[in-house]
Design an enzyme around this catalytic site. Sequence first.
Site, PDB file in Angstrom:
ATOM      1  N   THR A  34       0.868  -1.193   0.000  1.00 40.32           N
ATOM      2  CA  THR A  34       0.000   0.000   0.000  1.00 40.32           C
ATOM      3  C   THR A  34       0.902   1.239   0.000  1.00 40.32           C
ATOM      4  OG1 THR A  34      -0.243  -0.085   2.406  1.00 40.32           O
ATOM      5  CG2 THR A  34      -1.995  -1.091   1.099  1.00 40.32           C
ATOM      6  N   LYS A  83       4.172  -6.654   4.104  1.00 40.97           N
ATOM      7  CA  LYS A  83       3.925  -5.270   3.728  1.00 40.97           C
ATOM      8  C   LYS A  83       3.664  -4.470   5.006  1.00 40.97           C
ATOM      9  CE  LYS A  83       0.573  -3.290   3.186  1.00 40.97           C
ATOM     10  NZ  LYS A  83      -0.114  -2.325   4.118  1.00 40.97           N
ATOM     11  N   THR A 126       3.044  -5.985  11.885  1.00 38.11           N
ATOM     12  CA  THR A 126       2.855  -5.595  10.494  1.00 38.11           C
ATOM     13  C   THR A 126       1.420  -5.821  10.096  1.00 38.11           C
ATOM     14  OG1 THR A 126       3.716  -5.750   8.274  1.00 38.11           O
ATOM     15  CG2 THR A 126       3.275  -7.829   9.366  1.00 38.11           C
ATOM     16  N   GLU A 157       6.433   4.836   7.559  1.00 34.93           N
ATOM     17  CA  GLU A 157       6.045   5.989   6.739  1.00 34.93           C
ATOM     18  C   GLU A 157       6.892   7.214   7.071  1.00 34.93           C
ATOM     19  OE1 GLU A 157       1.431   4.760   5.814  1.00 34.93           O
ATOM     20  OE2 GLU A 157       1.886   5.900   7.611  1.00 34.93           O
ATOM     21  N   ASN A 173       0.181  10.804   6.052  1.00 39.32           N
ATOM     22  CA  ASN A 173      -1.034  10.432   6.774  1.00 39.32           C
ATOM     23  C   ASN A 173      -2.062  11.539   6.893  1.00 39.32           C
ATOM     24  OD1 ASN A 173      -0.704   7.614   7.562  1.00 39.32           O
ATOM     25  ND2 ASN A 173       1.205   8.390   8.439  1.00 39.32           N
ATOM     26  N   SER A 224      -7.042  11.476  -0.007  1.00 37.30           N
ATOM     27  CA  SER A 224      -7.352  12.358  -1.142  1.00 37.30           C
ATOM     28  C   SER A 224      -6.418  12.101  -2.311  1.00 37.30           C
ATOM     29  CB  SER A 224      -7.304  13.802  -0.688  1.00 37.30           C
ATOM     30  OG  SER A 224      -6.295  14.004   0.251  1.00 37.30           O
TER      31      SER A 224
END
Lengths: 413, 413
Positions: free
Chosen positions: A158, A184, A195, A285, A408, A413
């Site tokens: 993702t 992932k 995870t 991230e 995040n 959007s």
Amino acid sequence: MSSTVSPLAPKNVPDMPVIAGVRLATAEAGIRYKNRTDVLLAIMDKGTAVAGVFTKSKCPSAPVEWCRAKLKGGKARALVVNSGNANAFTGKTGRGSTALTAKIAAKAVGCSESEIFLASTGVIGEPLDATKFDGVLGRLAETAEAGDYLAAAKAIMTTDTFLKVATATVKLGKAKVTINGMAKGAGMIAPDMATMLSFIFTDAPIAPAALQALLKAGVEDTFNAVTIDGDTSTSDTLLAFATGAAAEHGAPKISRASDPRLKAFTKAFNQILANLSEQVARDGEGARKLVEITVEGAKTKASARKIAMSIANSPLVKTAIAGEDANWGRVVMAVGKAGEPADRDKLSIAFNGIRVAKSGARDPSYDEAQVSEAMKAPEIAIKVSLGLGKGRDRVLTCDLTKEYVAINGDYRS
Amino acid sequence: MSSTVSPLAPKNVPDMPVIAGVRLATAEAGIRYKNRTDVLLAIMDKGTAVAGVFTKSKCPSAPVEWCRAKLKGGKARALVVNSGNANAFTGKTGRGSTALTAKIAAKAVGCSESEIFLASTGVIGEPLDATKFDGVLGRLAETAEAGDYLAAAKAIMTTDTFLKVATATVKLGKAKVTINGMAKGAGMIAPDMATMLSFIFTDAPIAPAALQALLKAGVEDTFNAVTIDGDTSTSDTLLAFATGAAAEHGAPKISRASDPRLKAFTKAFNQILANLSEQVARDGEGARKLVEITVEGAKTKASARKIAMSIANSPLVKTAIAGEDANWGRVVMAVGKAGEPADRDKLSIAFNGIRVAKSGARDPSYDEAQVSEAMKAPEIAIKVSLGLGKGRDRVLTCDLTKEYVAINGDYRS
């Protein structure tokens, strides 16, 4: 999938061997993404054992509930994974989607629905239109081959910036057996599980109960010792599949995790879990630093874990590391808020081997320039010595950067 | 002190009346900052009662340990607060600094060291040079006046972008009594305590034990219900001083918190705590949104609090709000990870009064455009209905922005 690869990504992606008894195929089902694969079908030979560990969330996703229920049978014939939609918090529709997906997959593979395992990752709260799998899974079942694990790992991504795989080949009895894993991440990562999705495949002949015991023990110091943001996903799923195909080459059938013949296998299995979970931390991230936190001298290992997690999840510690600041004061804060036994005046703290605090105060030999230089490294090891007992533990995390907020704050959007 | 004031700052600063029996003075002691006041001396008349609540950190600062010990006497003559250095994790030097500061203050004020209360805020882990108070506190004691509370509130700021004060005047018996409060935030804010430093002054004649009971009860739904980043400071201190001067005008002497004559006072006192703690949330580092999280229908109030805090401390929820995204899926995630009783399929979630999720799935009437418009407001109310029981609670927090990372990634340089 981001266009910018994490600077902490492993330099090399291993060649992934075939696992006898496993066939893979991926496709673009158009769940959410365009122009990328988003569905993986793994087909396992009859008799494949399955084990699994899942999120401890009180609000698990529909696929997690599905897998938990089917795990009781101990046998798997297929795994269907989609990215783009987690099928989480989708109410009755969600349960309907898992049932329909399993039905389509069972028909495509030619097995019972109770031998189908499911995982979904992506946006939560949006209905997953399982009719999109109709046709797709049938074609995948026809084209599934012994193995492109890299393509498989790619289809389940993702916000990951790199694909995560690991492999090991090891002796079981006199036979060679292979373990392949994929995972992932990369946000909403926190124990337990750490995870969102990870899958392990092996041709070793290991009975379901033994595989489950191996997996449960193995995650404790690997996936459950990794945190990105302290946020536990509703979808965290780790499944292990053992086809048993290596029995044909003389691998002994294993029915207990404590079987001494399993020693080398267990070690390799745990290394794969460690490798994959570290890759998850490396792809946190917005991460620019991989952070290893070791707490020693705690009353117990559990106490060390709690303190290490308190440090690992502290936004102030994580932003300091992003700023390349050896702000050990914030480490003290995080030790203090953990609520575990700690004596401020016995604390020692080191960053990348340089002791900055000792006996509850700044180390007399503290050299800010030296420490600042060390903090520029992409990997930061924080060691906290409590001086109370023999409890020791280690967790992995990453720094908290503006990029995390950007990823995040604008995810949907 | 930042040059950019939080957009969530209150529009008006109240006029702060004098509190009989309290004199204030501020100075530039040069602890860390240049060209700004960084030390506050408050002198209270003889007989002033004191109460306090402190951080629950296992590694508290030296001033916290000092205050805890001195609180047993129940009487205060002076409060010394410095900003720029928290005197936390400074080992024996830290204890020496508090002792020396108290000695200097006691001499300046002409009282016992055991009647001196201390608070320090700022960088932790750096020795505080208390000799800087020598001379300064003497001059402050000479110039202290009945009252510039705004100057006092300003002297205790660190990364705060606005000064935080509140005041109330209320009847106690037939006499008018006044309560003034000040606070400073703005990062490392989490229960318990929620703010780093806050001080309340009143002329009401309330005995130490009664004042302590009032304070302890009052913080539960105010300061302890505010979180900025889940990081609990080593220095959190809330002290209340009651000079008793209003007894001269006929205010009755109160010895029990349950005294019915204290009703109006208690209400006003709690409102001041609520007001100040909300201001702390409004000045959360980098905050652009004030977020109120209400959880209802939980098994108990404690369960509702735990779930509300899990939502309030979730980086994924907080970044979504920064991105003006009504990402209720992340709210579900945060409910799930709290570990408290929750039934996914009974959950309802509303943002600013617009229900987005109902019975475990997206509300059929969900209108993304309407919700997106609502999310542009500077104040966001998230309401989670669990549908399990009558437990209800409310906490305040703020969003997590890139600015938070910037402020905390470069704090020391």
